[in-house]
Design a protein around this motif. Sequence first.
Motif, PDB file in Angstrom:
ATOM      1  N   ASP A 225      28.219  -6.092  46.521  1.00  0.00           N
ATOM      2  CA  ASP A 225      27.815  -7.417  47.001  1.00  0.00           C
ATOM      3  C   ASP A 225      28.033  -8.518  45.973  1.00  0.00           C
ATOM      4  O   ASP A 225      28.182  -9.685  46.329  1.00  0.00           O
ATOM      5  CB  ASP A 225      26.330  -7.393  47.405  1.00  0.00           C
ATOM      6  N   ASP A 226      28.003  -8.173  44.707  1.00  0.00           N
ATOM      7  CA  ASP A 226      28.159  -9.181  43.644  1.00  0.00           C
ATOM      8  C   ASP A 226      29.639  -9.488  43.457  1.00  0.00           C
ATOM      9  O   ASP A 226      30.367  -8.706  42.829  1.00  0.00           O
ATOM     10  CB  ASP A 226      27.549  -8.686  42.334  1.00  0.00           C
ATOM     11  N   GLN A 227      30.064 -10.605  44.001  1.00  0.00           N
ATOM     12  CA  GLN A 227      31.458 -11.038  43.896  1.00  0.00           C
ATOM     13  C   GLN A 227      31.494 -12.445  43.303  1.00  0.00           C
ATOM     14  O   GLN A 227      30.672 -13.290  43.637  1.00  0.00           O
ATOM     15  CB  GLN A 227      32.139 -11.033  45.269  1.00  0.00           C
ATOM     16  N   LYS A 228      32.439 -12.673  42.418  1.00  0.00           N
ATOM     17  CA  LYS A 228      32.635 -13.987  41.815  1.00  0.00           C
ATOM     18  C   LYS A 228      34.051 -14.464  42.105  1.00  0.00           C
ATOM     19  O   LYS A 228      35.015 -13.724  41.901  1.00  0.00           O
ATOM     20  CB  LYS A 228      32.405 -13.935  40.299  1.00  0.00           C
ATOM     21  N   PHE A 229      34.156 -15.693  42.604  1.00  0.00           N
ATOM     22  CA  PHE A 229      35.446 -16.269  42.978  1.00  0.00           C
ATOM     23  C   PHE A 229      35.771 -17.455  42.066  1.00  0.00           C
ATOM     24  O   PHE A 229      34.868 -18.160  41.595  1.00  0.00           O
ATOM     25  CB  PHE A 229      35.412 -16.723  44.441  1.00  0.00           C
ATOM     26  N   THR A 230      37.042 -17.671  41.835  1.00  0.00           N
ATOM     27  CA  THR A 230      37.455 -18.781  40.976  1.00  0.00           C
ATOM     28  C   THR A 230      37.361 -20.126  41.689  1.00  0.00           C
ATOM     29  O   THR A 230      37.186 -21.159  41.049  1.00  0.00           O
ATOM     30  CB  THR A 230      38.905 -18.566  40.489  1.00  0.00           C
ATOM     31  N   SER A 231      37.468 -20.134  43.020  1.00  0.00           N
ATOM     32  CA  SER A 231      37.335 -21.361  43.803  1.00  0.00           C
ATOM     33  C   SER A 231      35.862 -21.682  44.018  1.00  0.00           C
ATOM     34  O   SER A 231      35.098 -20.839  44.492  1.00  0.00           O
ATOM     35  CB  SER A 231      38.036 -21.200  45.159  1.00  0.00           C
ATOM     36  N   ARG A 232      35.450 -22.904  43.692  1.00  0.00           N
ATOM     37  CA  ARG A 232      34.047 -23.309  43.864  1.00  0.00           C
ATOM     38  C   ARG A 232      33.658 -23.313  45.341  1.00  0.00           C
ATOM     39  O   ARG A 232      32.535 -22.938  45.687  1.00  0.00           O
ATOM     40  CB  ARG A 232      33.812 -24.686  43.250  1.00  0.00           C
ATOM     41  N   LYS A 233      34.587 -23.714  46.240  1.00  0.00           N
ATOM     42  CA  LYS A 233      34.288 -23.744  47.666  1.00  0.00           C
ATOM     43  C   LYS A 233      34.065 -22.327  48.184  1.00  0.00           C
ATOM     44  O   LYS A 233      33.117 -22.065  48.955  1.00  0.00           O
ATOM     45  CB  LYS A 233      35.401 -24.424  48.448  1.00  0.00           C
ATOM     46  N   ILE A 234      34.935 -21.408  47.788  1.00  0.00           N
ATOM     47  CA  ILE A 234      34.785 -20.026  48.230  1.00  0.00           C
ATOM     48  C   ILE A 234      33.508 -19.423  47.651  1.00  0.00           C
ATOM     49  O   ILE A 234      32.758 -18.729  48.351  1.00  0.00           O
ATOM     50  CB  ILE A 234      36.016 -19.184  47.829  1.00  0.00           C
ATOM     51  N   GLU A 235      33.235 -19.700  46.388  1.00  0.00           N
ATOM     52  CA  GLU A 235      32.019 -19.178  45.753  1.00  0.00           C
ATOM     53  C   GLU A 235      30.764 -19.656  46.484  1.00  0.00           C
ATOM     54  O   GLU A 235      29.836 -18.881  46.747  1.00  0.00           O
ATOM     55  CB  GLU A 235      31.977 -19.614  44.287  1.00  0.00           C
ATOM     56  N   LYS A 236      30.744 -20.965  46.819  1.00  0.00           N
ATOM     57  CA  LYS A 236      29.596 -21.519  47.533  1.00  0.00           C
ATOM     58  C   LYS A 236      29.447 -20.867  48.905  1.00  0.00           C
ATOM     59  O   LYS A 236      28.330 -20.507  49.321  1.00  0.00           O
ATOM     60  CB  LYS A 236      29.753 -23.032  47.691  1.00  0.00           C
ATOM     61  N   ALA A 237      30.568 -20.713  49.617  1.00  0.00           N
ATOM     62  CA  ALA A 237      30.525 -20.105  50.946  1.00  0.00           C
ATOM     63  C   ALA A 237      30.076 -18.652  50.865  1.00  0.00           C
ATOM     64  O   ALA A 237      29.263 -18.189  51.684  1.00  0.00           O
ATOM     65  CB  ALA A 237      31.899 -20.202  51.601  1.00  0.00           C
ATOM     66  N   TYR A 238      30.574 -17.927  49.876  1.00  0.00           N
ATOM     67  CA  TYR A 238      30.190 -16.521  49.733  1.00  0.00           C
ATOM     68  C   TYR A 238      28.694 -16.385  49.462  1.00  0.00           C
ATOM     69  O   TYR A 238      28.003 -15.570  50.090  1.00  0.00           O
ATOM     70  CB  TYR A 238      30.979 -15.847  48.605  1.00  0.00           C
ATOM     71  N   ASP A 239      28.188 -17.182  48.534  1.00  0.00           N
ATOM     72  CA  ASP A 239      26.764 -17.118  48.204  1.00  0.00           C
ATOM     73  C   ASP A 239      25.900 -17.466  49.414  1.00  0.00           C
ATOM     74  O   ASP A 239      24.827 -16.884  49.613  1.00  0.00           O
ATOM     75  CB  ASP A 239      26.452 -18.059  47.043  1.00  0.00           C
ATOM     76  N   LEU A 240      26.378 -18.408  50.232  1.00  0.00           N
ATOM     77  CA  LEU A 240      25.622 -18.807  51.420  1.00  0.00           C
ATOM     78  C   LEU A 240      25.593 -17.687  52.460  1.00  0.00           C
ATOM     79  O   LEU A 240      24.537 -17.388  53.046  1.00  0.00           O
ATOM     80  CB  LEU A 240      26.235 -20.074  52.012  1.00  0.00           C
ATOM     81  N   VAL A 241      26.733 -17.058  52.682  1.00  0.00           N
ATOM     82  CA  VAL A 241      26.793 -15.952  53.648  1.00  0.00           C
ATOM     83  C   VAL A 241      25.945 -14.776  53.165  1.00  0.00           C
ATOM     84  O   VAL A 241      25.213 -14.159  53.951  1.00  0.00           O
ATOM     85  CB  VAL A 241      28.256 -15.517  53.887  1.00  0.00           C
ATOM     86  N   ARG A 242      26.016 -14.500  51.885  1.00  0.00           N
ATOM     87  CA  ARG A 242      25.196 -13.405  51.356  1.00  0.00           C
ATOM     88  C   ARG A 242      23.708 -13.716  51.516  1.00  0.00           C
ATOM     89  O   ARG A 242      22.914 -12.835  51.877  1.00  0.00           O
ATOM     90  CB  ARG A 242      25.528 -13.160  49.886  1.00  0.00           C
ATOM     91  N   LYS A 243      23.327 -14.954  51.275  1.00  0.00           N
ATOM     92  CA  LYS A 243      21.928 -15.338  51.447  1.00  0.00           C
ATOM     93  C   LYS A 243      21.505 -15.202  52.911  1.00  0.00           C
ATOM     94  O   LYS A 243      20.399 -14.718  53.206  1.00  0.00           O
ATOM     95  CB  LYS A 243      21.712 -16.773  50.970  1.00  0.00           C
ATOM     96  N   ALA A 244      22.374 -15.604  53.829  1.00  0.00           N
ATOM     97  CA  ALA A 244      22.070 -15.479  55.259  1.00  0.00           C
ATOM     98  C   ALA A 244      21.918 -14.013  55.649  1.00  0.00           C
ATOM     99  O   ALA A 244      20.997 -13.638  56.394  1.00  0.00           O
ATOM    100  CB  ALA A 244      23.165 -16.139  56.087  1.00  0.00           C
ATOM    101  N   HIS A 245      22.814 -13.190  55.157  1.00  0.00           N
ATOM    102  CA  HIS A 245      22.776 -11.738  55.408  1.00  0.00           C
ATOM    103  C   HIS A 245      21.467 -11.137  54.886  1.00  0.00           C
ATOM    104  O   HIS A 245      20.742 -10.437  55.611  1.00  0.00           O
ATOM    105  CB  HIS A 245      23.993 -11.110  54.721  1.00  0.00           C
ATOM    106  N   ASP A 246      21.137 -11.430  53.645  1.00  0.00           N
ATOM    107  CA  ASP A 246      19.938 -10.859  53.029  1.00  0.00           C
ATOM    108  C   ASP A 246      18.663 -11.381  53.688  1.00  0.00           C
ATOM    109  O   ASP A 246      17.701 -10.631  53.888  1.00  0.00           O
ATOM    110  CB  ASP A 246      19.916 -11.182  51.532  1.00  0.00           C
ATOM    111  N   THR A 247      18.650 -12.665  54.032  1.00  0.00           N
ATOM    112  CA  THR A 247      17.469 -13.270  54.654  1.00  0.00           C
ATOM    113  C   THR A 247      17.189 -12.654  56.017  1.00  0.00           C
ATOM    114  O   THR A 247      16.036 -12.334  56.353  1.00  0.00           O
ATOM    115  CB  THR A 247      17.650 -14.792  54.795  1.00  0.00           C
ATOM    116  N   ALA A 248      18.236 -12.489  56.825  1.00  0.00           N
ATOM    117  CA  ALA A 248      18.048 -11.917  58.166  1.00  0.00           C
ATOM    118  C   ALA A 248      17.509 -10.496  58.083  1.00  0.00           C
ATOM    119  O   ALA A 248      16.623 -10.110  58.857  1.00  0.00           O
ATOM    120  CB  ALA A 248      19.360 -11.956  58.941  1.00  0.00           C
ATOM    121  N   ILE A 249      18.022  -9.715  57.148  1.00  0.00           N
ATOM    122  CA  ILE A 249      17.550  -8.335  57.007  1.00  0.00           C
ATOM    123  C   ILE A 249      16.117  -8.308  56.481  1.00  0.00           C
ATOM    124  O   ILE A 249      15.267  -7.549  56.959  1.00  0.00           O
ATOM    125  CB  ILE A 249      18.494  -7.535  56.087  1.00  0.00           C
ATOM    126  N   GLU A 250      15.824  -9.164  55.523  1.00  0.00           N
ATOM    127  CA  GLU A 250      14.487  -9.184  54.917  1.00  0.00           C
ATOM    128  C   GLU A 250      13.418  -9.650  55.897  1.00  0.00           C
ATOM    129  O   GLU A 250      12.295  -9.130  55.908  1.00  0.00           O
ATOM    130  CB  GLU A 250      14.495 -10.114  53.697  1.00  0.00           C
TER     131      GLU A 250
END
Length: 340
Positions: A225-250
């Motif tokens: 799950d821990d992924q780091k991207f060089t693009s700031r837009k992709i990084e922001k989108a990834y972190d947001l999707v991961r947060k949505a995924h984790d929040t829904a499960i939690e």
Amino acid sequence: MNFILRDENAVYYECGYSNDNALYLRLGEEAWFITDGRYTFEARERVKNAEVVETNDLPKAARAILRRNRVERILFDPKEWSVDAMAKIRDRLPRLSFRPSPDFSHRKRMIKREDEIERLRRAAQLGREGFETFAGYLRKSGVGRREKRLHFETKSAMSHRGEYDLSFDPIVAINANAAKPHALPTDLVLRKGDLLLVDAGLKFERYCSDRTRTIFVGDEIGFGDDQKFTSRKIEKAYDLVRKAHDTAIEKARSGMTGAQIDRLARDVIEKGGMGKAFVHSTGHGVGLDIHEMPYISARGGTTVEDGMVFTIEPGVYFPGEFGIRIEDMVVMKNGRAEIL
């Protein structure tokens, strides 16, 4: 209860065996598995709690049983039947009332037995192993390969080199192709620094798994799950999707509707400013079919209960740029979602 089935997984659920040319008929406490001579021997070995009927005319055999038992009404799922197939069953039975019951088998199968949950858990574990095998291939030989080759290698890894059937045709998408939620493989070549989305699953004793990861192709390639991207837009989108995924499960709880669980993930992405990029539902049930009830969507009115198994898979998609999706299967247990 009287009902008739023709969907393979629906039939399997009732009697432990199915094939591509069979009908299952239940009238109260009695049941019949109707098939042709190609399958009779295997059917008689495997079918449980039903009489095996061999025939070269399945509708005719079903009509004979219905007529002999003087059945007045019978349920069927209209989503299983073509107009032609239903007409053949109805033929010469003018007094019999056929009652449509959409998703009849899926509704019966929503709450999984403990043995089903264990099969789904094993399918998910084997699926994760398949992802790890594919990651090893990517590290060794994947960079420089086309999506089409990566798609082939994914099927090999996920099936454990042919030991298991796949739940569905995998999705393997690089960069802009990942902006298509159901992307088809192309001639795009994987390079260092690319984004790669993989959505795949396998079957264990007919029960499906389903998992998606989006990763950065760097010096170290893995599906964690821990992924780091060089693009700031992709990084922001990834972190947001991961947060949505984790929040829904939690925060998912038994007693919520599918729509309420969908809202848990969707609120996170909308508050992050990417709501319009989340173009599909948050999840779907998984079992003998890869898409079953309950549906975790804005229109999901089913109340989620303990024993139900479904995916949580939020995603965002930016046409011409990239797409991100993170998906896991969960089972509702003791009122909460547990990742399988």
